[in-house]
Scaffold this motif. Structure first.
Motif, PDB file in Angstrom:
ATOM      1  N   ILE A 173      24.336   9.747 -67.674  1.00 56.77           N
ATOM      2  CA  ILE A 173      22.724   9.927 -67.405  1.00 56.77           C
ATOM      3  C   ILE A 173      22.356   9.832 -66.114  1.00 56.77           C
ATOM      4  O   ILE A 173      22.643   8.910 -65.488  1.00 56.77           O
ATOM      5  CB  ILE A 173      22.172   8.742 -68.267  1.00 56.77           C
ATOM      6  CG1 ILE A 173      22.706   8.996 -69.908  1.00 56.77           C
ATOM      7  CG2 ILE A 173      20.828   8.952 -68.329  1.00 56.77           C
ATOM      8  CD1 ILE A 173      22.150   7.829 -70.783  1.00 56.77           C
ATOM      9  N   ILE A 174      21.594  10.637 -65.875  1.00 54.74           N
ATOM     10  CA  ILE A 174      21.004  10.796 -64.585  1.00 54.74           C
ATOM     11  C   ILE A 174      19.400  10.427 -64.379  1.00 54.74           C
ATOM     12  O   ILE A 174      18.696  11.134 -65.174  1.00 54.74           O
ATOM     13  CB  ILE A 174      21.533  12.078 -63.633  1.00 54.74           C
ATOM     14  CG1 ILE A 174      22.879  12.180 -63.444  1.00 54.74           C
ATOM     15  CG2 ILE A 174      20.606  12.025 -62.337  1.00 54.74           C
ATOM     16  CD1 ILE A 174      23.092  13.745 -62.904  1.00 54.74           C
ATOM     17  N   SER A 175      18.985   9.511 -63.698  1.00 56.46           N
ATOM     18  CA  SER A 175      17.755   9.125 -63.879  1.00 56.46           C
ATOM     19  C   SER A 175      16.742   9.963 -62.989  1.00 56.46           C
ATOM     20  O   SER A 175      17.150  10.374 -61.899  1.00 56.46           O
ATOM     21  CB  SER A 175      17.302   7.548 -63.423  1.00 56.46           C
ATOM     22  OG  SER A 175      16.009   7.547 -63.382  1.00 56.46           O
ATOM     23  N   LEU A 176      15.566  10.378 -63.544  1.00 55.56           N
ATOM     24  CA  LEU A 176      14.426  11.313 -62.799  1.00 55.56           C
ATOM     25  C   LEU A 176      13.559  10.447 -62.629  1.00 55.56           C
ATOM     26  O   LEU A 176      12.199  11.023 -62.681  1.00 55.56           O
ATOM     27  CB  LEU A 176      14.473  12.664 -63.640  1.00 55.56           C
ATOM     28  CG  LEU A 176      15.669  13.700 -63.792  1.00 55.56           C
ATOM     29  CD1 LEU A 176      15.083  14.830 -64.477  1.00 55.56           C
ATOM     30  CD2 LEU A 176      16.261  14.002 -62.371  1.00 55.56           C
ATOM     31  N   TYR A 177      13.589   9.295 -62.289  1.00 59.11           N
ATOM     32  CA  TYR A 177      12.422   8.517 -62.112  1.00 59.11           C
ATOM     33  C   TYR A 177      12.752   7.301 -61.132  1.00 59.11           C
ATOM     34  O   TYR A 177      14.158   7.043 -60.786  1.00 59.11           O
ATOM     35  CB  TYR A 177      12.107   7.487 -63.383  1.00 59.11           C
ATOM     36  CG  TYR A 177      10.583   7.104 -63.383  1.00 59.11           C
ATOM     37  CD1 TYR A 177       9.480   7.906 -63.202  1.00 59.11           C
ATOM     38  CD2 TYR A 177      10.671   5.536 -63.089  1.00 59.11           C
ATOM     39  CE1 TYR A 177       8.437   7.100 -62.977  1.00 59.11           C
ATOM     40  CE2 TYR A 177       9.160   5.095 -63.108  1.00 59.11           C
ATOM     41  CZ  TYR A 177       8.096   5.783 -62.947  1.00 59.11           C
ATOM     42  OH  TYR A 177       6.857   5.225 -62.846  1.00 59.11           O
ATOM     43  N   GLY A 178      11.885   6.963 -60.410  1.00 67.35           N
ATOM     44  CA  GLY A 178      12.168   6.045 -59.195  1.00 67.35           C
ATOM     45  C   GLY A 178      12.261   6.742 -58.036  1.00 67.35           C
ATOM     46  O   GLY A 178      11.582   7.612 -57.612  1.00 67.35           O
ATOM     47  N   ASN A 179      13.514   6.678 -57.264  1.00 71.82           N
ATOM     48  CA  ASN A 179      13.635   7.317 -55.860  1.00 71.82           C
ATOM     49  C   ASN A 179      14.194   8.679 -56.202  1.00 71.82           C
ATOM     50  O   ASN A 179      14.293   9.460 -55.216  1.00 71.82           O
ATOM     51  CB  ASN A 179      14.256   6.571 -54.899  1.00 71.82           C
ATOM     52  CG  ASN A 179      14.031   5.409 -54.413  1.00 71.82           C
ATOM     53  OD1 ASN A 179      12.651   5.218 -54.333  1.00 71.82           O
ATOM     54  ND2 ASN A 179      14.637   4.456 -54.304  1.00 71.82           N
ATOM     55  N   ASN A 180      14.662   9.107 -57.244  1.00 64.53           N
ATOM     56  CA  ASN A 180      15.298  10.450 -57.675  1.00 64.53           C
ATOM     57  C   ASN A 180      14.551  10.998 -58.695  1.00 64.53           C
ATOM     58  O   ASN A 180      14.919  11.332 -59.844  1.00 64.53           O
ATOM     59  CB  ASN A 180      16.828  10.143 -57.945  1.00 64.53           C
ATOM     60  CG  ASN A 180      17.555  11.553 -58.298  1.00 64.53           C
ATOM     61  OD1 ASN A 180      17.717  12.091 -57.478  1.00 64.53           O
ATOM     62  ND2 ASN A 180      18.026  11.687 -59.272  1.00 64.53           N
ATOM     63  N   LYS A 181      13.352  11.701 -58.327  1.00 61.19           N
ATOM     64  CA  LYS A 181      12.409  12.328 -59.273  1.00 61.19           C
ATOM     65  C   LYS A 181      12.843  13.721 -59.494  1.00 61.19           C
ATOM     66  O   LYS A 181      12.619  14.562 -60.355  1.00 61.19           O
ATOM     67  CB  LYS A 181      11.030  12.175 -58.829  1.00 61.19           C
ATOM     68  CG  LYS A 181      10.299  10.831 -58.948  1.00 61.19           C
ATOM     69  CD  LYS A 181       9.105  10.909 -58.354  1.00 61.19           C
ATOM     70  CE  LYS A 181       8.354   9.273 -58.601  1.00 61.19           C
ATOM     71  NZ  LYS A 181       9.037   8.366 -57.841  1.00 61.19           N
ATOM     72  N   LYS A 182      13.649  14.361 -58.405  1.00 64.59           N
ATOM     73  CA  LYS A 182      14.136  15.850 -58.272  1.00 64.59           C
ATOM     74  C   LYS A 182      15.641  15.793 -58.338  1.00 64.59           C
ATOM     75  O   LYS A 182      16.212  15.317 -57.742  1.00 64.59           O
ATOM     76  CB  LYS A 182      13.525  16.431 -57.342  1.00 64.59           C
ATOM     77  CG  LYS A 182      13.745  17.755 -57.125  1.00 64.59           C
ATOM     78  CD  LYS A 182      13.228  18.531 -55.703  1.00 64.59           C
ATOM     79  CE  LYS A 182      13.554  19.889 -55.620  1.00 64.59           C
ATOM     80  NZ  LYS A 182      13.088  20.470 -54.385  1.00 64.59           N
ATOM     81  N   PRO A 183      16.060  16.561 -59.484  1.00 59.26           N
ATOM     82  CA  PRO A 183      17.558  16.707 -59.410  1.00 59.26           C
ATOM     83  C   PRO A 183      17.969  17.278 -58.197  1.00 59.26           C
ATOM     84  O   PRO A 183      17.466  18.365 -57.669  1.00 59.26           O
ATOM     85  CB  PRO A 183      17.831  17.627 -60.741  1.00 59.26           C
ATOM     86  CG  PRO A 183      16.552  17.466 -61.401  1.00 59.26           C
ATOM     87  CD  PRO A 183      15.626  17.084 -60.511  1.00 59.26           C
ATOM     88  N   SER A 184      19.108  16.611 -57.431  1.00 58.08           N
ATOM     89  CA  SER A 184      19.821  17.152 -56.236  1.00 58.08           C
ATOM     90  C   SER A 184      20.570  18.232 -56.719  1.00 58.08           C
ATOM     91  O   SER A 184      21.109  18.721 -57.688  1.00 58.08           O
ATOM     92  CB  SER A 184      20.633  16.095 -55.519  1.00 58.08           C
ATOM     93  OG  SER A 184      21.510  15.803 -56.430  1.00 58.08           O
ATOM     94  N   LYS A 185      21.011  19.105 -55.398  1.00 59.16           N
ATOM     95  CA  LYS A 185      21.797  19.971 -55.407  1.00 59.16           C
ATOM     96  C   LYS A 185      23.351  19.471 -56.230  1.00 59.16           C
ATOM     97  O   LYS A 185      23.772  20.256 -56.815  1.00 59.16           O
ATOM     98  CB  LYS A 185      22.108  20.762 -54.242  1.00 59.16           C
ATOM     99  CG  LYS A 185      23.154  21.837 -54.384  1.00 59.16           C
ATOM    100  CD  LYS A 185      23.515  22.591 -52.753  1.00 59.16           C
ATOM    101  CE  LYS A 185      24.311  23.471 -52.839  1.00 59.16           C
ATOM    102  NZ  LYS A 185      24.615  24.336 -51.610  1.00 59.16           N
ATOM    103  N   ALA A 186      23.904  18.382 -55.903  1.00 60.20           N
ATOM    104  CA  ALA A 186      24.994  17.672 -56.182  1.00 60.20           C
ATOM    105  C   ALA A 186      24.830  17.602 -57.594  1.00 60.20           C
ATOM    106  O   ALA A 186      25.875  17.655 -58.452  1.00 60.20           O
ATOM    107  CB  ALA A 186      25.199  16.703 -55.532  1.00 60.20           C
TER     108      ALA A 186
END
Length: 456
Positions: A173-186
Motif C-alpha cells: 500500500i502506497i499512501s497518497l496523503y501527507g508528503n506523497n500526494k502524487k505517485p512518483s515515477k518509481a
C-alpha cells in the motif's frame, strides 16, 4: 469516451457480455440560504418486474465474462455503479499489471437472492472490496494507492497515512496523503494500467478529487492509462458556493470550482482534462465506466461511510455547509457520534443554543476541539436534505459569539477559496446578500460544467 465504452461493451457482448454594510438579523426574510431552503429529492425505491428482468439479464451477461457473481446490484434503487460492472471493465485489465487507487468505499454490492418460493425476504447483501474481488478473479494487482484516511478508511482527517502492506491481501500500500500526494515515477514502475475507484461526496474541500488530480497527472506523465469506475454523487443535485481563487489553491481546493461542484468523479476527471488543469497542460488517457440508472436528481445513499466523520446520509448532506466551521473555533461534532450533524462551542450562549454535546476521543478524531468540554449548539440530525449551501448557521454563530475577532482561523480562507466570504460575514452581510455575489461565477461555472456531464 462514450464511443470507447460502447466499443468495449459490443466487444464483450460479441465474445459471449459535490449589499455591503447591511446588518444581520435573525429572520433574514427571503434569504436563499435560510433554514427553509430545502428540497425532497430522489425517486421511490421500487422492486418492479422490469428491474428484476433487467438484473436477470445482467446476471447472465456477467456470468459469461466473470463467472462468479450471482447478481450484481446496488442498495439504491436500480443504480449500478461502475465497479459493479466487471463484465465491462475486466477485459481491459486482463493480462495487465494493475495499480488500484482505492479506500473502504471501493466495494461491489452483491445481492444474492435465494429465489425460494414463499421466502421473498431472503436476499443476502454482501459488500466485497474491489481489490479483493479483482484478486479472486485473476486480475493481477501489483500495488494499491490509498488517499486521505487510508486504505481501510480509519485514519483521522489530516493524519499522515504511512505506506505498508494490506493484511488481507498482502499487497503493498502506497499512501497518497501527507508528503506523497502524487505517485512518483518509481511508484508507478511496472504498472500497465491504473484503476481509480473512490466514492466522493461532491464538495470541493473533500480531498479525494485532489487525489484524482495528482493520480491523473502522474499517469499522464508516465503514459499510463487510467480506468475510472464512476460512482454517484450524493450531493450532485445542486451547485453552490464561491468559486475558488487560484491564489488560495491547496489540497482542500485545487481548482476554480464552487464549494459544491455537482459532478461525479468521472465527470470531474473529464473537466480536469478538458480545462488543462494538469501540470504543463498534459492530459490523461482516461476511460470511464459510467453508473447505470443514475441522474443528478437521483437520491443516493452510500453503502459505506466515505470517511470516519461522515457516518450517514444526513452528515453527507450537511457536510458542505457545516465544514465551514472547521475554519472557526466552533466544533462541527468531531469527537461525537454526530459528526457534521451538530455544531457548537462552550462559549455559545445557552439561551440561544440549548442543545449540548461533549467531544471525546474516538476513531474519527483522536484530539477533537473542546475535548471533554460541554458545547452549546444546534442539533441538525432531523434536518431535511439540502439543495443549497446554508450560511445561516455560520452567520448566527458568528453573531452570537462574544469574541468575534477569535471566531475565524487561517484555515477558513482555504475552505472558502477566497478571503471575501470572511470579510462579508464580518461586515454584516446577510446570507442572501452573500449569495448574490456568487451568481456570476456560478453561471460561468455551470456553462463550463455542462460540457463534461455524463448524466442528466
Amino acid at each position: 469516451m462514450r464511443l470507447v465504452l460502447f466499443k468495449n461493451t459490443i466487444l464483450i457482448l460479441s465474445l459471449a457480455f459535490f449589499s455591503c454594510g447591511s446588518t444581520y438579523t435573525e429572520t433574514n426574510e427571503g434569504d436563499e440560504g435560510t433554514l427553509n431552503d430545502i428540497i425532497q429529492v430522489g425517486e421511490a425505491i421500487t422492486a418492479d418486474a422490469q428491474r428484476d428482468k433487467d438484473r436477470a439479464k445482467k446476471k447472465t451477461l456477467l456470468e459469461m465474462e466473470v463467472g462468479s457473481l450471482e447478481e450484481v446490484g446496488s442498495l439504491n434503487n436500480n443504480i449500478i455503479t461502475g465497479a459493479e460492472q466487471p463484465g465491462v471493465y475486466f477485459p481491459l485489465l486482463n493480462n495487465k499489471k494493475v495499480g488500484v487507487v482505492a479506500n473502504q468505499t471501493s466495494v461491489i454490492i452483491e445481492n444474492l437472492a435465494t429465489f425460494e418460493e414463499g421466502q421473498p425476504g431472503n436476499n443476502k447483501i454482501i459488500k466485497t472490496h474491489i481489490v479483493d474481488y479483482m484478486s479472486t478473479n485473476a486480475i493481477t494487482i501489483t500495488k494499491v494507492f490509498a488517499p486521505e484516511h487510508g486504505f481501510r478508511g480509519t485514519a483521522d482527517a489530516g493524519e499522515v497515512v504511512k505506506d505498508g502492506i494490506d493484511t488481507q491481501t498482502g499487497l503493498p500500500i502506497i499512501s497518497l496523503y501527507g508528503n506523497n500526494k502524487k505517485p512518483s515515477k518509481a511508484q508507478l514502475e511496472g504498472i500497465d494500467i491504473m484503476v481509480f475507484d473512490i466514492q466522493d461526496v461532491g464538495a470541493r474541500f473533500y480531498t479525494y478529487i485532489s487525489t484524482l488530480h495528482y493520480v491523473m497527472e502522474a499517469c499522464a506523465e508516465q503514459g499510463i492509462p487510467l480506468l475510472i469506475l464512476d460512482r454517484p454523487n450524493p450531493n450532485g443535485h445542486y451547485i453552490d458556493g464561491p468559486i475558488l481563487e487560484p491564489k488560495h489553491a491547496s489540497f482542500v481546493g485545487m481548482h476554480p470550482v464552487p464549494v459544491v461542484h455537482g459532478m461525479t468523479i468521472g465527470e470531474y476527471a473529464q473537466m480536469i482534462n478538458g480545462e488543462k488543469w494538469l501540470a504543463n497542460g498534459v492530459t490523461c488517457d482516461i476511460t470511464i465506466i459510467k453508473n447505470e440508472g443514475y441522474t443528478h436528481k437521483t437520491a443516493y445513499s452510500l453503502p459505506v461511510n466515505p470517511s470516519p466523520n461522515l457516518p450517514n446520509t444526513i452528515a453527507i448532506s450537511l457536510y458542505p455547509s457545516l465544514c465551514f466551521f472547521e475554519g472557526t473555533f466552533v466544533s462541527a461534532g468531531r469527537g461525537t457520534n454526530m459528526q457534521f450533524q451538530v455544531f457548537g462551542a462552550p462559549s455559545l450562549p445557552e439561551r440561544f443554543y440549548d442543545f449540548t454535546f461533549t467531544p471525546q476521543s474516538n476513531e474519527g478524531s483522536k484530539s477533537p476541539k473542546f475535548k471533554g468540554e460541554v458545547c452549546h449548539g444546534k442539533d441538525l440530525r432531523n434536518y431535511p436534505q439540502l439543495e443549497s449551501l446554508n450560511l445561516d448557521w455560520l452567520i448566527e454563530a458568528y453573531v452570537a459569539n462574544g469574541k468575534k475577532k477569535d471566531f475565524f482561523n487561517s484555515f477558513f480562507t482555504k475552505l472558502a477559496g477566497t478571503e471575501t466570504l470572511q470579510e462579508q460575514i464580518e461586515q454584516g452581510y446577510t446570507a442572501r446578500e452573500i449569495k448574490k455575489t456568487w451568481q456570476e461565477g456560478l453561471k460561468a461555472y455551470e456553462k463550463m460544467r455542462k460540457g463534461y456531464l455524463l448524466y442528466e
